[in-house]
Design a protein around this motif. Structure first.
Motif, short mmCIF file in Angstrom:
data_model
loop_
_atom_site.label_atom_id
_atom_site.label_comp_id
_atom_site.label_asym_id
_atom_site.label_seq_id
_atom_site.Cartn_x
_atom_site.Cartn_y
_atom_site.Cartn_z
N THR A 173 -143.83 61.40 -74.45
CA THR A 173 -143.55 62.60 -75.25
C THR A 173 -142.30 62.38 -76.10
O THR A 173 -141.29 61.87 -75.62
N THR A 174 -142.37 62.79 -77.36
CA THR A 174 -141.21 62.75 -78.24
C THR A 174 -140.46 64.08 -78.13
O THR A 174 -141.06 65.15 -78.23
N LEU A 175 -139.14 63.99 -77.91
CA LEU A 175 -138.29 65.17 -77.76
C LEU A 175 -137.17 65.15 -78.79
O LEU A 175 -136.76 64.09 -79.25
N ILE A 176 -136.68 66.35 -79.13
CA ILE A 176 -135.48 66.48 -79.95
C ILE A 176 -134.40 67.04 -79.04
O ILE A 176 -134.53 68.14 -78.50
N GLY A 177 -133.33 66.26 -78.85
CA GLY A 177 -132.29 66.61 -77.90
C GLY A 177 -132.59 66.01 -76.54
O GLY A 177 -133.65 65.42 -76.31
N GLY A 178 -131.67 66.16 -75.62
CA GLY A 178 -131.92 65.70 -74.26
C GLY A 178 -131.61 64.26 -74.01
O GLY A 178 -131.94 63.73 -72.95
N GLY A 179 -130.98 63.57 -74.98
CA GLY A 179 -130.62 62.18 -74.76
C GLY A 179 -129.36 62.06 -73.92
O GLY A 179 -128.83 63.04 -73.38
N LEU A 180 -128.89 60.82 -73.79
CA LEU A 180 -127.71 60.59 -72.94
C LEU A 180 -126.48 61.34 -73.44
O LEU A 180 -125.71 61.88 -72.67
N LYS A 181 -126.29 61.35 -74.76
CA LYS A 181 -125.12 62.01 -75.33
C LYS A 181 -125.48 63.27 -76.11
O LYS A 181 -124.60 63.94 -76.65
N ASP A 182 -126.75 63.58 -76.21
CA ASP A 182 -127.18 64.76 -76.98
C ASP A 182 -126.67 66.03 -76.33
O ASP A 182 -126.72 66.18 -75.10
N ASN A 183 -126.23 66.96 -77.17
CA ASN A 183 -125.68 68.21 -76.66
C ASN A 183 -125.95 69.33 -77.66
O ASN A 183 -125.05 69.84 -78.32
N TRP A 184 -127.23 69.71 -77.78
CA TRP A 184 -127.61 70.77 -78.71
C TRP A 184 -127.31 72.11 -78.04
O TRP A 184 -128.08 72.58 -77.21
N ARG A 185 -126.17 72.70 -78.44
CA ARG A 185 -125.71 73.91 -77.76
C ARG A 185 -125.57 75.09 -78.71
O ARG A 185 -125.95 76.20 -78.38
N ARG A 186 -125.04 74.86 -79.93
CA ARG A 186 -124.80 75.98 -80.85
C ARG A 186 -125.25 75.69 -82.28
O ARG A 186 -125.24 76.57 -83.13
N THR A 187 -125.63 74.48 -82.58
CA THR A 187 -126.00 74.11 -83.95
C THR A 187 -127.30 74.82 -84.36
O THR A 187 -128.23 74.97 -83.57
N THR A 188 -127.37 75.22 -85.63
CA THR A 188 -128.58 75.85 -86.16
C THR A 188 -129.05 75.07 -87.40
O THR A 188 -128.27 74.42 -88.09
#
Length: 587
Positions: free
Chosen positions: A410-425
């Motif tokens: 499965t291809t995902l956006i976010g969730g990598g080792l350093k990924d931190n999608w918290r407040r960006t729009t």
């Protein structure tokens, strides 16, 4: 040497075919190698990844995260003994993309490291670009050696033959092994004049009597004579009540119903062609079968005769099936039915249908195939895509790292080792064209969420929708007919958690290309058409009689058809010779 097998996916890149194979990871020394189920490789010495038998690919692409046990260390990568890359590792995990062209069917990828080094790899994925179908050798996306089928007759054991051997029948120009049970008939239950010569334009009627009703096959051998090399307009039509008539073009080597096509003894200085047709029918106790003949050529002095007739009441075909988990195969190694707990998708048997498909009768049907008016504008399918193309421009930048990941197919956006999608729009503007509805689909996961207010938001033309952490899948359809759409996507987390999305698709339900305004996918749903469509009745909003509407305008119905819905769907035949011999009304 220890050998450990784990599954991995060779994903669809650049729109080439998807294939699945097994990967073999093996140690090159003293078995100091540990494999975790979660795509994790721990190595204290050199190791290699090998696989065999993938034919016709041209490019490999590896994605993985790697770290070493020193602040800086080098790892050499060789492919089939050739040096391909030198990795510089650190003590923290770092993402690597390695791509190279390769043509051999068997491959050995070696990771060579010094004895004091320890290598950790996670999320290892290997992707393969295949050559297009019927291409034997390709490079840089183009086919350099294409395999072309030059056989205009029948194919049997990779040879071109005039007729199939005994025990085989022709199906789409391929000889298929079969078992047919022939019925023995005597002169009392059949009234046939064999060898009776009929001119093209004349008809012959056959009468049969059976003791019972049965479903079976009628085989007729015709001898056809003509004084021209090609009689393109000569036709034989086999007709029976309550059955679609079937045609044979005797002077053309068209192997649809034809079991053989060969020369026979000439007569009256006319060349002779012998053709054998096999036709599936339901036989009653009393049967009248009419054979019509027709030629549009005035100069055609040819004639025809029936040479032999056979009946069969049972049939079983045998298709070679080489597809994993396939229960039944059909012509040309196509899977018809998968084994239990697997589903058929793109001629493969898989354990789970993709999210952009619908599960129907053990098959994964693409949404756009089930609903023809759908157009995909955004489709997340590969970690090689552009983030801006999928999500749009960042409108609220929190300097958070957001990348593609590929895990467990499965291809995902976010969730990598350093990924931190918290407040960006993100914001994206789309030109939708003529449509009547939109549909948004995606999976969402909230990792390390500690507050009930944490959510994912999507806004469509100013209207905002909130997705809370108790929801994992969104499938939202909205009525919408504006040409321009503005959409915002964002993550709102109050803690150190993050949003991860996958299986993200955005689609429109479109009007036909000639329709300016519609409320649905049917022709009756179109409320306004483009101007100046030839052969179109703007009062009735339909094409004139003898024409049907497609995306290019009003097109002629098939030969002999008076009223049609499409070229292959005739509703009423003409009452003339064309209608009699060419037209097959849709039943």
């Amino acid at each position: 040497m220890q050998m450990i097998f784990v599954f991995f996916l060779i994903e669809w890149i650049n729109c080439w075919n998807v294939i699945t194979q097994k990967r073999i990871v093996e140690s090159m020394g003293n078995d100091n190698l540990i494999l975790d189920d979660n795509y994790l490789i721990l190595a204290k010495e050199s190791f290699q990844i090998t696989y065999k038998g993938i034919i016709g690919y041209r490019r490999l692409h590896m994605i993985f995260d790697a770290q070493g046990n020193f602040s800086q260390m080098e790892i050499l990568i060789k492919v089939n003994g050739i040096r391909r890359s030198l990795l510089v590792l650190e003590e923290d995990f770092k993402e690597f993309h390695i791509e190279f062209e390769h043509q051999a069917s068997d491959i050995k990828i070696q990771f060579i490291l010094s004895e004091q080094f320890q290598l950790s790899i996670r999320n290892f994925n290997l992707f393969v670009d295949e050559c297009p179908k019927n291409c034997k050798y390709c490079l840089s996306g183009y086919c350099d050696l294409e395999i072309l089928d030059q056989c205009e007759k029948l194919r049997f054991n990779q040879q071109c033959v005039d007729e199939c051997p005994k025990g085989y029948i022709a199906e789409f120009r391929e000889c298929i092994k079969t078992s047919l049970n022939q019925l023995g008939l005597n002169e009392k239950n059949q009234k046939i004049e064999f060898g009776l010569k009929k001119k093209f334009g004349e008809m012959q009627e056959l009468h049969f009597e059976f003791e019972y009703h049965f479903s079976g096959w009628l085989e007729i051998v015709f001898n056809c004579y003509g004084n021209q090399q090609n009689h393109y307009n000569s036709i034989l039509k086999i007709s029976k009540e309550n059955t679609q008539p079937e045609t044979v073009h005797p002077f053309l080597s068209i192997y649809y119903n034809t079991q053989s096509y060969k020369q026979c003894q000439s007569n009256y200085e006319l060349d002779c062609v012998q053709v054998t047709g096999l036709f599936k029918m339901d036989f009653e106790e009393q049967n009248n079968i009419k054979i019509y003949s027709f030629s549009k050529s005035i100069e055609n002095y040819g004639f025809w005769s029936i040479n032999e007739i056979k009946f069969y009441d049972k049939q079983q075909k045998f298709y070679e099936c080489l597809i994993d988990e396939c229960e039944k195969c059909s012509f040309n190694h196509l899977c018809n039915q998968c084994k239990i707990n697997t589903y058929l998708y793109e001629n493969k048997c898989i354990k789970e249908c993709p999210y952009f498909t619908v599960q129907i009768d053990g098959k994964c049907i693409k949404i756009e195939e089930q609903q023809k008016d759908i157009t995909f504008l955004i489709k997340l399918y590969s970690p090689f895509q552009d983030l801006q193309t999928i999500l749009g421009q960042k409108t609220f930048e929190m300097k958070e790292e957001i990348n593609f990941r590929y895990e467990n197919g499965t291809t995902l956006i976010g969730g990598g080792l350093k990924d931190n999608w918290r407040r960006t729009t993100f914001t994206k503007q789309l030109n939708l064209g003529k449509h009547y509805s939109i549909r948004l689909m995606f999976n969402i996961s909230f990792e390390n969420s500690t507050s009930d207010s944490d959510c994912f938001t999507y806004t469509i033309d100013g209207k905002t929708f909130y997705v809370r952490k108790n929801v994992s899948y969104i499938d939202h359809t909205l009525y919408h007919n504006k040409n321009i759409l503005n959409m915002n996507l964002g993550c709102k987390f109050s803690s150190n958690g993050r949003c991860v999305i996958s299986n993200y698709y955005f689609m429109t339900m479109k009007c036909s290309s000639l329709c300016l305004q519609c409320v649905g996918s049917l022709a009756s749903d179109c409320k306004a058409y483009q101007k100046n469509i030839e052969k179109f009745d703007y009062l009735k909003l339909q094409c004139l009689e003898g024409y049907y509407l497609d995306d290019s305008g009003c097109q002629k119905c098939s030969i002999g058809c008076q009223i049609c819905e499409s070229y292959n769907k005739c509703l009423k035949c003409k009452e003339n010779s064309d209608g009699q011999f060419y037209c097959q009304p849709y039943i």
